[in-house]
Design a protein around this motif. Structure first.
Motif, PDB file in Angstrom:
ATOM      1  N   ASN A 223     -15.672  21.247   2.433  1.00 21.52           N
ATOM      2  CA  ASN A 223     -16.443  21.004   1.215  1.00 21.52           C
ATOM      3  C   ASN A 223     -17.851  20.581   1.619  1.00 21.52           C
ATOM      4  O   ASN A 223     -18.023  19.564   2.262  1.00 21.52           O
ATOM      5  CB  ASN A 223     -15.781  19.901   0.379  1.00 21.52           C
ATOM      6  CG  ASN A 223     -16.441  19.718  -0.973  1.00 21.52           C
ATOM      7  OD1 ASN A 223     -17.563  20.157  -1.200  1.00 21.52           O
ATOM      8  ND2 ASN A 223     -15.745  19.065  -1.878  1.00 21.52           N
ATOM      9  N   ASN A 224     -18.853  21.363   1.224  1.00 27.00           N
ATOM     10  CA  ASN A 224     -20.223  20.932   1.498  1.00 27.00           C
ATOM     11  C   ASN A 224     -21.085  20.861   0.257  1.00 27.00           C
ATOM     12  O   ASN A 224     -22.236  20.521   0.325  1.00 27.00           O
ATOM     13  CB  ASN A 224     -20.894  21.835   2.533  1.00 27.00           C
ATOM     14  CG  ASN A 224     -21.241  23.202   1.973  1.00 27.00           C
ATOM     15  OD1 ASN A 224     -21.248  23.423   0.778  1.00 27.00           O
ATOM     16  ND2 ASN A 224     -21.506  24.138   2.843  1.00 27.00           N
ATOM     17  N   ALA A 225     -20.484  21.217  -0.894  1.00 28.42           N
ATOM     18  CA  ALA A 225     -21.303  21.282  -2.108  1.00 28.42           C
ATOM     19  C   ALA A 225     -20.897  20.247  -3.133  1.00 28.42           C
ATOM     20  O   ALA A 225     -21.381  20.270  -4.243  1.00 28.42           O
ATOM     21  CB  ALA A 225     -21.215  22.676  -2.705  1.00 28.42           C
ATOM     22  N   GLY A 226     -19.997  19.387  -2.794  1.00 30.90           N
ATOM     23  CA  GLY A 226     -19.639  18.293  -3.681  1.00 30.90           C
ATOM     24  C   GLY A 226     -18.537  18.586  -4.655  1.00 30.90           C
ATOM     25  O   GLY A 226     -17.885  17.683  -5.138  1.00 30.90           O
ATOM     26  N   ALA A 227     -18.307  19.845  -4.986  1.00 33.11           N
ATOM     27  CA  ALA A 227     -17.239  20.147  -5.940  1.00 33.11           C
ATOM     28  C   ALA A 227     -16.300  21.217  -5.419  1.00 33.11           C
ATOM     29  O   ALA A 227     -15.107  21.164  -5.650  1.00 33.11           O
ATOM     30  CB  ALA A 227     -17.805  20.573  -7.279  1.00 33.11           C
TER      31      ALA A 227
END
Lengths: 111, 113
Positions: free
Chosen positions: A93-97
């Protein structure tokens, strides 16, 4: 987008032997990496997670070291137990969602 | 521990019929997700949501719609069910942030005949 690869779909080994489940990832940025475990007829649940390069989180005898240079986050345990038999998912996960999972590795531990 | 409840737990639907899978979480998490689980494909993201009123397409949204009418509830809708949508569906919730744990429901086994 992100992708996670788990090369082994099935791993079978004998109780007491070491466990290593492979996970590599591709991501534009520097993501968080996770291992989730799903026992038979149960929901997946978090086993461990990491963001820091070369740091080795541990939980329930399992550990995994994030190596950003090789984009890897392999799961290891020194001695397999019968109760470790389960489906293991690597995720990033790198985009928060958006949490992206790999294809999963089914581990079977035999007596 | 976070509580995510899915209903129904098992469903048999006919091809071309409408199916609604429901999910409720009681932990005030902003983010909610729908995944399907298939052997060889792992968990694939269908739709997700940042909060009430929002829905976002995941990696495999075709043939599915989602609805987030409130913080607690997130539904997955199959308007015209097909046999290829036979699968196990998992709902999950989590707080905002890339490092946060996601909590899963127990899954819904859907069979489309």
């Amino acid at each position: 987008g992100d992708s996670v690869t788990q090369t082994e779909g099935l791993v079978t080994l004998t109780e007491g032997l070491p466990v290593m489940l492979n996970c590599t990832y591709q991501s534009t940025y520097s993501p968080f990496l996770f291992w989730y475990v799903q026992h038979l007829n149960e929901a997946p649940k978090l086993l461990l997670k990491s963001f820091t390069d070369n740091k080795r989180p541990e939980h329930q005898g399992f550990h995994a070291t994030l190596h950003k240079s090789s984009s890897s986050f392999h799961l290891q345990k020194s001695s397999a137990q019968l109760s470790d038999s389960a489906l293991y998912y690597c995720a990033c996960n790198n985009a928060g969602a958006k949490l992206t999972f790999g294809g999963g590795t089914r581990l079977t531990v035999r007596p | 521990e976070a509580a995510v409840t899915q209903s129904p737990r098992n469903k048999v639907a006919v091809t071309g019929g409408k199916v609604t899978l429901s999910c409720n979480q009681t932990n005030n998490h902003n983010n909610m997700y729908w995944y399907r689980q298939d052997t060889g494909h792992g968990l694939r993201l269908i739709h997700y949501s940042y909060g009430a009123g929002s829905t976002e397409k995941g990696d495999i949204p075709d043939g599915y719609k989602a609805s987030r009418p409130s913080q607690e509830n997130f539904s997955l809708i199959l308007e015209l069910a097909t046999p290829s949508q036979t699968s196990v569906y998992f709902c999950a919730s989590g707080e905002q942030g890339a490092n946060t744990e996601v909590f899963f429901g127990k899954g819904t086994r859907l069979t489309v005949v």
